[in-house]
Write an enzyme that holds these catalytic residues in place. Structure first.
Site, mmCIF file in Angstrom:
data_model
loop_
_atom_site.group_PDB
_atom_site.id
_atom_site.type_symbol
_atom_site.label_atom_id
_atom_site.label_comp_id
_atom_site.label_asym_id
_atom_site.label_seq_id
_atom_site.Cartn_x
_atom_site.Cartn_y
_atom_site.Cartn_z
ATOM 1 N N GLY A 132 0.819 -1.197 0.000
ATOM 2 C CA GLY A 132 0.000 0.000 0.000
ATOM 3 C C GLY A 132 0.855 1.249 0.000
ATOM 4 O O GLY A 132 2.064 1.213 0.281
ATOM 5 N N CYS A 133 0.225 2.389 -0.286
ATOM 6 C CA CYS A 133 0.972 3.646 -0.402
ATOM 7 C C CYS A 133 1.514 4.104 0.952
ATOM 8 O O CYS A 133 2.719 4.391 1.082
ATOM 9 C CB CYS A 133 0.107 4.723 -1.046
ATOM 10 S SG CYS A 133 -1.521 4.947 -0.283
ATOM 11 N N TYR A 134 0.654 4.176 1.958
ATOM 12 C CA TYR A 134 1.138 4.562 3.292
ATOM 13 C C TYR A 134 2.212 3.596 3.813
ATOM 14 O O TYR A 134 3.272 4.039 4.293
ATOM 15 C CB TYR A 134 -0.023 4.609 4.281
ATOM 16 C CG TYR A 134 -0.866 5.857 4.265
ATOM 17 C CD1 TYR A 134 -0.308 7.128 4.398
ATOM 18 C CD2 TYR A 134 -2.253 5.767 4.171
ATOM 19 C CE1 TYR A 134 -1.101 8.270 4.422
ATOM 20 C CE2 TYR A 134 -3.054 6.904 4.189
ATOM 21 C CZ TYR A 134 -2.479 8.151 4.309
ATOM 22 O OH TYR A 134 -3.271 9.279 4.337
ATOM 23 N N THR B 187 4.324 1.803 2.234
ATOM 24 C CA THR B 187 5.584 1.987 1.509
ATOM 25 C C THR B 187 6.381 3.129 2.114
ATOM 26 O O THR B 187 7.582 2.983 2.421
ATOM 27 C CB THR B 187 5.314 2.253 0.025
ATOM 28 O OG1 THR B 187 4.702 1.104 -0.563
ATOM 29 C CG2 THR B 187 6.599 2.573 -0.726
#
EC number: 1.2.1.38
Length: 343
Positions: free
Chosen positions: A146-148, A150
């Site tokens: 996921g973005c967060y 990462t």
């Protein structure tokens, strides 16, 4: 290579096309949709006109064995079903959260839906490239982070398990642009709600929380919850994550600096700043870079780590292509080495 993208109508799918179109190993990019087939993608995204004119195809008509890689840029719940089917024919990179959590009960608790089969969860490799490169290289089924997580994990993993920090009291304060919520407008993200505004959301219940905890626990060999508070800011792209971490007794700034450089000096997409030199989201805009800044507060014996990424690139599609390159034994930087867009 021939590449297929399922769910190409969202921002993540469009970013995949933008970067794969620059990849020297890619011959053809086909796009599939469960609801909007027979529509030309450039009709939905006019910036692609005359550059990418493919028509969205129905999933049922696909021959998945014709592709070297299939990207699933779909919402949770859809990817699990299609991953299992397509993985019998070719390599799969799943950008949803369906295969990230190894414990099915944890997934069902946080996502409020049925988990993917246990066999699929065990087979899928978590694709945080810088930390799982060997596993990524050997898999045919990859779960893109996921973005967060990462942004957070790239900032914390060099320190975890190294006796430099206390992992039992980590506080994460993170902000994202509105593309993280997808293209479908809502009362939370439309212009009148976001312009000049700043919001906290999903306090203590964001589904990226167990993903962060899982990776940290695997690194430290311990089980510790984290406090994770996500926020929406009135910008299009970018994540800035600020992590507050207690230091162990005797840990000095020189040791922290050494750990960061040991982890990332040879990594093409992670750039570590000197102490007290903090990055900003504009400095990674449109790129696959993660920039990290940090400082030690000797007064409170706390370390502050600041990590920035573009949520659509390093936080999604760029990292997915980075993983594809590793899976195929290609140059890891191919197609994703462009400079950030600035200002």
């Amino acid at each position: 290579m021939n590449i297929a993208i399922i769910g190409a109508t969202g921002y993540g799918g469009v970013e995949l096309i933008r970067m794969l179109a620059q990849h020297r190993g890619v011959k053809q990019i086909d796009v599939y949709s469960s609801s909007k087939h027979n529509t030309m993608l450039s009709d939905m995204y006019p910036h692609m006109k005359d550059l990418y004119n493919e028509i969205l195809q129905p999933l049922e008509a696909a021959d998945w064995s014709a592709y070297e890689v299939v990207f699933l840029s779909t919402p949770p719940g859809i990817s699990a079903d299609w991953s299992e089917t397509i993985a019998k024919h070719t390599k799969v990179i799943d950008l949803s959260g369906d295969l990230r959590l190894k414990n099915s009960a944890t997934y069902e608790d946080w996502y409020q839906r049925e988990s993917a089969p246990e066999t699929l969860l065990k087979e899928a490799v978590y694709g945080l490239t810088e930390w799982n490169r060997n596993e990524v290289a050997g898999t045919s089924l990859l779960s893109n982070p996921g973005c967060y997580p990462t942004a957070v994990l790239l900032g914390l993993l060099p320190l975890a398990g190294k006796a430099a920090i206390d992992p039992s009291n980590i506080i994460i304060d993170a902000k994202t642009g509105t593309t993280g919520a997808g293209r479908t407008p809502s009362a939370v993200t439309h212009f009148s709600e976001m312009d000049g505004n700043f919001k906290i959301y999903k306090v203590n219940e964001h589904k990226h929380t167990p993903e962060i905890e899982q990776a940290l626990d695997m690194r430290t060999g311990e089980n510790h919850p984290v406090t994770f508070s996500p926020h929406l800011v009135p910008m299009t792209r970018g994540i800035l994550a600020t992590m507050y971490v207690p230091l162990t007794s005797g840990t000095k700034s020189g040791h922290i600096e050494e750990l960061f450089h040991q982890a990332y000096d040879k990594e093409p997409f992670v750039r570590v700043r000197r102490e007290k030199a903090f990055p900003a989201t504009k400095e990674v805009y449109g790129s696959n870079f993660c920039d990290i800044g940090w400082t030690v507060d000797e007064r409170t014996s706390r370390l502050t780590v600041v990590s920035v990424i573009d949520n659509l690139v390093k936080g999604a599609s760029g990292q997915a292509i980075q993983n594809m390159n590793v899976m195929l034994g290609a140059d890891e930087k191919e197609g994703i080495s462009q400079l950030p867009v600035y200002p």
